[in-house]
Design an enzyme around this catalytic site. Structure first.
Site, PDB file in Angstrom:
ATOM      1  N   SER A  31       0.806  -1.219   0.000  1.00  0.00           N
ATOM      2  CA  SER A  31       0.000   0.000   0.000  1.00  0.00           C
ATOM      3  C   SER A  31       0.840   1.270   0.000  1.00  0.00           C
ATOM      4  CB  SER A  31      -0.930   0.007   1.211  1.00  0.00           C
ATOM      5  OG  SER A  31      -0.202  -0.160   2.413  1.00  0.00           O
ATOM      6  N   GLY A  69      -1.951  -4.316   0.964  1.00  0.00           N
ATOM      7  CA  GLY A  69      -2.061  -5.537   1.738  1.00  0.00           C
ATOM      8  C   GLY A  69      -1.114  -6.637   1.306  1.00  0.00           C
ATOM      9  N   ASN A  98       3.830  -5.506   5.547  1.00  0.00           N
ATOM     10  CA  ASN A  98       2.655  -6.253   6.007  1.00  0.00           C
ATOM     11  C   ASN A  98       3.051  -7.553   6.706  1.00  0.00           C
ATOM     12  OD1 ASN A  98       0.389  -4.586   5.154  1.00  0.00           O
ATOM     13  ND2 ASN A  98       1.077  -5.024   3.075  1.00  0.00           N
ATOM     14  N   ASP A 179      -4.147   6.561  10.393  1.00  0.00           N
ATOM     15  CA  ASP A 179      -3.876   5.190  10.824  1.00  0.00           C
ATOM     16  C   ASP A 179      -2.451   5.011  11.348  1.00  0.00           C
ATOM     17  OD1 ASP A 179      -2.325   5.196   8.507  1.00  0.00           O
ATOM     18  OD2 ASP A 179      -3.637   3.838   7.410  1.00  0.00           O
ATOM     19  N   HIS A 182       0.271   4.850   6.925  1.00  0.00           N
ATOM     20  CA  HIS A 182       0.418   5.280   5.538  1.00  0.00           C
ATOM     21  C   HIS A 182       0.741   6.772   5.429  1.00  0.00           C
ATOM     22  CE1 HIS A 182      -2.176   1.652   5.341  1.00  0.00           C
ATOM     23  NE2 HIS A 182      -1.367   1.377   4.328  1.00  0.00           N
TER      24      HIS A 182
END
Length: 209
Positions: A31, A69, A98, A179, A182
């Protein structure tokens, strides 16, 4: 009408052949490279396309195979087809984040990345490995083992390395989305600036500069 169709098909084929002859940078990421939470035109991979043109690498094209992801396992399984399809001269490997966030053992991440490096080099591509680090709440032992994956692999396989992709971003106000994972649109030029000094020598080497 028939003649016009023939001309159109010829032009389309010519365009495809021209693109096939262009040297390619393949970006294999998650991502962080798939424009998560930002407009595509503002994402660092799109900014890379602009910089290539500005810096005298107009003949280069960028194939972005990044998926939000994505893990190193998924990237490893997808890579053979992508190498065959794009025949890249340079592969940017921006994967592993991830894996770490999901608590995968660092040795698994290392093995998968190592396989992708070897696949890329066997196809004739140069590799730029992009380093990722885990937040400190994952524990000192895990975070150190994870961070060591990237410099260790770069040294073992003589690949270029971005030491830390989020350098100058993760602790800067307004540069991370809510979050905490990112980067924001404002941070995308910094991501590119972190990559560019390590990518440019590879571009020059492939371009004979």
């Amino acid at each position: 009408m028939f003649r016009r169709s023939i001309v159109f098909c010829f032009l389309a084929l010519f365009a495809q052949l021209a693109m096939a002859n262009q040297p390619t940078v393949l970006v294999m990421g998650d991502s962080l490279s798939a424009a998560y939470g930002v407009q595509t035109e503002k994402a660092w991979v799109n900014l890379l396309r602009q910089r290539l043109e500005q810096q005298g690498f107009k003949q280069w094209q960028v194939a972005n195979a990044s998926i939000s992801g994505e893990t190193t396992d998924g990237g490893e399984r997808r890579l053979p087809d992508l190498l065959e399809r794009h025949d890249p001269q340079i592969v940017i490997l921006e994967l592993g984040g991830n894996d770490g966030l999901r608590g995968f053992p660092p040795k698994v991440t290392r093995t998968n990345l190592e396989d992708m490096i070897e696949q890329s080099k066997q196809s004739g591509a140069r590799v730029l490995l992009v380093g990722i680090q885990m937040p400190p709440n994952y524990g000192e032992r895990f975070t150190q083992a994870f961070a060591a994956i990237y410099p260790d692999l770069a040294e073992a396989h003589d690949t270029a390395l971005v030491p830390f992709f989020l350098d100058g971003i993760y602790n800067r106000e307004g540069f991370m989305q809510d979050d905490g994972i990112h980067p924001t649109a404002e941070a995308q030029p910094v991501l590119l600036d972190n990559v560019w000094p390590h990518l440019k020598p590879l571009l020059e080497a492939e371009s004979g500069q």
